[in-house]
Scaffold this active site. Structure first.
Site, PDB file in Angstrom:
ATOM      1  N   GLU A  94       0.817  -1.216   0.000  1.00  0.00           N
ATOM      2  CA  GLU A  94       0.000   0.000   0.000  1.00  0.00           C
ATOM      3  C   GLU A  94       0.853   1.271   0.000  1.00  0.00           C
ATOM      4  O   GLU A  94       0.444   2.297  -0.553  1.00  0.00           O
ATOM      5  CB  GLU A  94      -0.931   0.013   1.214  1.00  0.00           C
ATOM      6  CG  GLU A  94      -1.989  -1.083   1.219  1.00  0.00           C
ATOM      7  CD  GLU A  94      -3.044  -0.888   0.141  1.00  0.00           C
ATOM      8  OE1 GLU A  94      -3.278   0.263  -0.270  1.00  0.00           O
ATOM      9  OE2 GLU A  94      -3.621  -1.893  -0.311  1.00  0.00           O
ATOM     10  N   GLU A 103      -2.058   9.135  -0.454  1.00  0.00           N
ATOM     11  CA  GLU A 103      -2.337   8.654  -1.800  1.00  0.00           C
ATOM     12  C   GLU A 103      -1.768   9.632  -2.831  1.00  0.00           C
ATOM     13  O   GLU A 103      -1.786  10.847  -2.631  1.00  0.00           O
ATOM     14  CB  GLU A 103      -3.850   8.528  -1.968  1.00  0.00           C
ATOM     15  CG  GLU A 103      -4.299   7.807  -3.217  1.00  0.00           C
ATOM     16  CD  GLU A 103      -5.789   7.533  -3.211  1.00  0.00           C
ATOM     17  OE1 GLU A 103      -6.375   7.477  -4.306  1.00  0.00           O
ATOM     18  OE2 GLU A 103      -6.363   7.385  -2.114  1.00  0.00           O
TER      19      GLU A 103
END
Length: 230
Positions: A94, A103
């Site tokens: 991730e 992100e």
């Protein structure tokens, strides 16, 4: 007839109380013995030196957060090793080896307007942040409530406080993933990102997660078990 004298002034009661209080410390110690500086830094060292996560994510922050989740990495020695390997396999995937704190694409607010329990705050974005890339107003609201920070009004806390960041990852793990760890690594992929990756949708990403997991299991000296894929 009572088998034990648990009167609060009895030696048996005192020993029982001491043992009960010591259990979380014992479990965290097991986690710390596996997540050594060499193991943690070995993941982070793969990331580019310019990565924000290089200075943000620390082993101390992880262990501090793990103190709040004594059931993480519990069970038998092999079960503990597999769970910790699985957790860090997903974290590695991730975050790009603990590179990314947030992100990359920040254009999506990930606001679920149907969630009235944890309604979005205007102007706030609930994109992925932290080791598991916590996403969505529902997760931010629930994690904040459980951990003790304002996830809806201040979702950026997950990218600013490394201990809270790891707590959100462990909160998500214990809430959604911990119960299926013994079903095999594939079940954990299903809980983390199954809707987007499993069932042949993104086999390359599934294989990447499996690769990290088997590597970490090898490092811990435990077999990865069965049912690795989803």
């Amino acid at each position: 007839m009572a088998l034990f004298n648990l009167n609060k002034d009895s030696p048996t009661f005192l020993l029982f109380a001491i043992f009960t209080l010591a259990i979380p410390t014992i479990v965290v110690s097991q986690v710390a013995n596996l997540v050594t500086p060499e193991f943690f830094d070995g993941i982070k060292n793969v990331a580019d030196p310019s990565c924000a996560g290089k200075s943000f994510y620390t082993r101390d922050a992880f262990l501090n957060a793990a103190n709040s989740y004594p059931e993480f990495g519990s069970g038998s020695a092999d079960e503990s090793k597999r769970e910790i390997a699985a957790f860090f396999a997903h974290v590695t995937h991730e975050t790009g080896h603990l590179c990314y704190v947030e992100e990359i694409d920040k254009s999506n607010a990930y606001c679920d307007t149907s969630n009235t329990q944890y309604p979005c705050v205007p102007g706030k974005f609930y994109y992925g942040r932290g080791p598991i890339q916590l996403t969505g107003n529902g997760n931010y609201g629930a994690a904040g409530q459980a951990i003790g920070f304002d996830g809806l009004n201040s979702p950026e806390t997950v990218a600013n406080d490394p201990v809270i960041s790891f707590k959100t990852a462990l909160w998500f793990w214990m809430t959604n993933v911990h119960s299926v760890v013994n079903q095999g690594f594939g079940a954990t992929i299903q809980r983390i990102n199954g809707a987007l990756e499993c069932g042949g949708k993104q086999p390359d990403k599934v294989q990447a997660r499996i690769g990290y997991y088997t590597d970490y299991c090898n490092k811990f000296g435990v077999s990865p078990g069965e049912n690795l894929s989803c």
